[in-house]
Design a protein around this motif. Sequence first.
Motif, short mmCIF file in Angstrom:
data_model
loop_
_atom_site.label_atom_id
_atom_site.label_comp_id
_atom_site.label_asym_id
_atom_site.label_seq_id
_atom_site.Cartn_x
_atom_site.Cartn_y
_atom_site.Cartn_z
N TYR A 1 34.68 63.69 69.12
CA TYR A 1 33.82 62.74 68.42
C TYR A 1 34.49 61.37 68.33
CZ TYR A 1 30.75 66.54 67.03
OH TYR A 1 29.87 67.58 67.05
N ILE A 2 33.72 60.35 68.66
CA ILE A 2 34.22 58.97 68.59
C ILE A 2 33.45 58.27 67.48
CG2 ILE A 2 34.48 56.79 69.85
CD1 ILE A 2 35.99 58.96 71.29
N TYR A 3 34.18 57.62 66.58
CA TYR A 3 33.49 56.88 65.52
C TYR A 3 34.00 55.43 65.42
CZ TYR A 3 31.60 55.07 61.32
OH TYR A 3 30.96 54.23 60.47
N GLY A 4 33.08 54.50 65.41
CA GLY A 4 33.33 53.12 65.01
C GLY A 4 34.26 52.32 65.88
N GLY A 5 35.01 51.43 65.22
CA GLY A 5 35.95 50.57 65.91
C GLY A 5 35.40 49.17 66.15
N PHE A 6 36.30 48.30 66.56
CA PHE A 6 35.91 46.95 66.97
C PHE A 6 35.37 47.03 68.38
CE2 PHE A 6 38.92 46.07 63.65
CZ PHE A 6 38.33 45.01 62.99
N MET A 7 34.23 46.45 68.59
CA MET A 7 33.61 46.59 69.90
C MET A 7 33.61 45.26 70.62
SD MET A 7 30.61 49.12 68.78
CE MET A 7 31.02 50.47 67.70
N ASP A 8 33.42 45.38 71.91
CA ASP A 8 33.29 44.25 72.80
C ASP A 8 32.26 43.26 72.23
OD1 ASP A 8 33.18 42.65 74.94
OD2 ASP A 8 32.68 44.22 76.39
N ASN A 9 32.63 42.00 72.16
CA ASN A 9 31.70 41.01 71.62
C ASN A 9 30.38 40.94 72.37
OD1 ASN A 9 32.90 39.94 69.32
ND2 ASN A 9 34.39 38.86 70.59
N ASN B 1 37.61 52.42 53.09
CA ASN B 1 38.69 51.56 52.59
C ASN B 1 38.40 51.13 51.16
OD1 ASN B 1 37.31 48.96 52.56
ND2 ASN B 1 37.30 49.14 54.79
N GLU B 2 39.38 50.42 50.56
CA GLU B 2 39.31 50.09 49.14
C GLU B 2 38.31 48.96 48.84
OE1 GLU B 2 41.43 49.27 51.27
OE2 GLU B 2 42.42 47.37 50.88
N VAL B 3 37.86 48.29 49.89
CA VAL B 3 36.94 47.17 49.67
C VAL B 3 35.55 47.69 49.30
CG1 VAL B 3 35.96 45.09 50.70
CG2 VAL B 3 38.28 45.80 51.29
N ALA B 4 35.18 48.81 49.93
CA ALA B 4 33.86 49.39 49.66
C ALA B 4 33.90 50.08 48.30
CB ALA B 4 33.51 50.39 50.76
N LYS B 5 33.43 49.39 47.27
CA LYS B 5 33.58 49.92 45.91
C LYS B 5 32.38 50.74 45.46
CE LYS B 5 37.13 47.17 43.88
NZ LYS B 5 37.52 46.20 44.91
N SER B 6 31.21 50.42 46.03
CA SER B 6 30.00 51.06 45.52
C SER B 6 29.68 52.37 46.23
CB SER B 6 28.82 50.10 45.66
OG SER B 6 28.71 49.74 47.02
N SER C 1 26.98 53.85 53.93
CA SER C 1 27.97 54.49 53.05
C SER C 1 29.34 54.59 53.69
CB SER C 1 27.50 55.91 52.69
OG SER C 1 26.27 55.84 52.03
N LEU C 2 29.48 54.00 54.88
CA LEU C 2 30.77 54.01 55.57
C LEU C 2 31.26 52.58 55.69
CD1 LEU C 2 29.60 56.57 58.22
CD2 LEU C 2 31.69 56.89 56.88
N SER C 3 32.52 52.34 55.29
CA SER C 3 33.07 50.99 55.34
C SER C 3 32.93 50.43 56.76
CB SER C 3 34.56 51.00 55.00
OG SER C 3 34.76 51.44 53.69
N SER C 4 32.51 49.19 56.83
CA SER C 4 32.32 48.59 58.15
C SER C 4 33.65 48.06 58.68
CB SER C 4 31.31 47.45 58.06
OG SER C 4 31.93 46.34 57.48
N VAL C 5 33.70 47.79 59.98
CA VAL C 5 34.92 47.22 60.55
C VAL C 5 35.20 45.85 59.95
CG1 VAL C 5 34.94 48.49 62.72
CG2 VAL C 5 33.59 46.41 62.54
#
Length: 446
Positions: free
Chosen positions: A40-48, A117-122, A91-95
Amino acid sequence: MKKFTLFFITLLYLFQIINAQLNPSLRKLFSAVLVGEKLYIYGGFMDNENANAQKTPDYRFFYLDASISFDTSNLPWRAIPDNVKNLPLGSLSSVATGGVAASNGGANNDSIFFFNNEVAKSVSPVLSYNSLDNVWNTQNLSGVKPIGRNQMRAITDNKGKVYLLTGFDFTVQGVKRTDGLFVCDTINLNCVIKDAPLSRLGYGVTLLPNGNLVYIGGGNRNYIPISDGFKVIYLYDPINDKWDSKVTTGNIPPADVGITTVLGLSGDKIILFGGNNGDNNNLYVLDTTNYEWYVPQARGKGPVFKRGEHCANVIGKYMVVTFGSNGVLQSKYRSSGESDVLLLDISNDSEYIWKTSFDPTPLTINSTPSNSKPKANNIGVIVGLTIGIIVLISILSISTLFFIRKYKIYKNSKPIPTPGNVLNNEEIMSIPSDYELSHKKFETLR
Ligand SMILES: *[C@@H]1O[C@H](CO)[C@@H](O)[C@H](O)[C@H]1NC(C)=O
Ligand SMILES: *[C@@H]1O[C@H](CO)[C@@H](O)[C@H](O)[C@H]1NC(C)=O
Ligand SMILES: *[C@@H]1O[C@H](CO)[C@@H](O)[C@H](O)[C@H]1NC(C)=O
């Protein structure tokens, strides 16, 4: 004759739809988690160029089918059923805030746990995806609230505990910290934090057969490689909650971040691949019996470009490298025709072999009890699916023929639209670099 041709064309169309393969975007700093025979592959920074993929569920979360033979020029990427409906993107922290960390977990070892990550508080700090039921859940772990980032390598031990080594300043339960190891139990559903003698990002972590974890390389909070990151390595013994460090010898790799490490099949070698800086050598091996580094023998056509911020998993006899970047011009490897997946046959320690074809035959040596379903079940599923598909094709073909005959639309028959064009109309989101992000993040944290 005409009828036969029409039937044939219809069949081809249908086959194309059924056989449609994903063509996922290039990415780095993502997660790759093996569950059974699915990577399974999840997320990451993608090609612009493919910024829309950030928001397209099937390009955010999908898998590589490692149950079949394939060639790296034609990869069996697969969409997850109902993923567009089920993936809880909100519900998943974005890149854009630092991403997530993900690893195996659950009582039956058939789930993937995602740590926000800690930024996603809600949102809930932990989510899980069960690969058998195809169900997402919020997980309510007791204890401390864990932090997962795409620059932290999550690893799961044999007891379902996920380890997350941090590399930045953060606050846990009102206490400021500069280092820490989150240990999250995905079976008993609780999470604690332990002190750690190192603080790293972009490191490699390997689970040894004795249950100890080995932390290697990586960078500081600004993603600057630690100069003796490969010379001094750290071992964590989870049973006794004890850290140890070792000074290595031999052909020590130059300092680097964005690397991966996997355990060799003999259980006493750690295979290091890639990185962002360092030298042009892609491969190093650390012998854990004497803590000596060496450059392994490797034949076959290996990658020309060094990759970093990729993932590496052991599947059968291969180290499977997925995606990654090479410097500023991220698609350099792609434009030169190199595959998104690299296969290194690691079954012979005296000589590794770069391969372009994947053989799913399970290894007989070194066999450990696995949780994948017995083969008989798989055969049942395959037979069932095949019959289902044949029946579906027949029904569709017959009805199409019937339809064509009834309405005599031989001349104006239009091609069946494919969903590919829908993407072009979505708004383009610009993606900051991971360095910019982590830098900004660290600034606000200070
Ligand atoms: C966690 O708590 C939420 C909210 O109370 C609930 O909807 C969810 O089902 C819980 N998750 C699990 C796995 O029990
Ligand atoms: C859990 O599953 C993964 C992937 O199939 C496997 O690599 C790992 O060894 C399993 N862990 C246990 C404890 O069985
Ligand atoms: C492993 O590789 C070495 C070096 O090429 C070779 O001599 C040996 O026969 C290989 N072993 C096996 C089991 O293939």
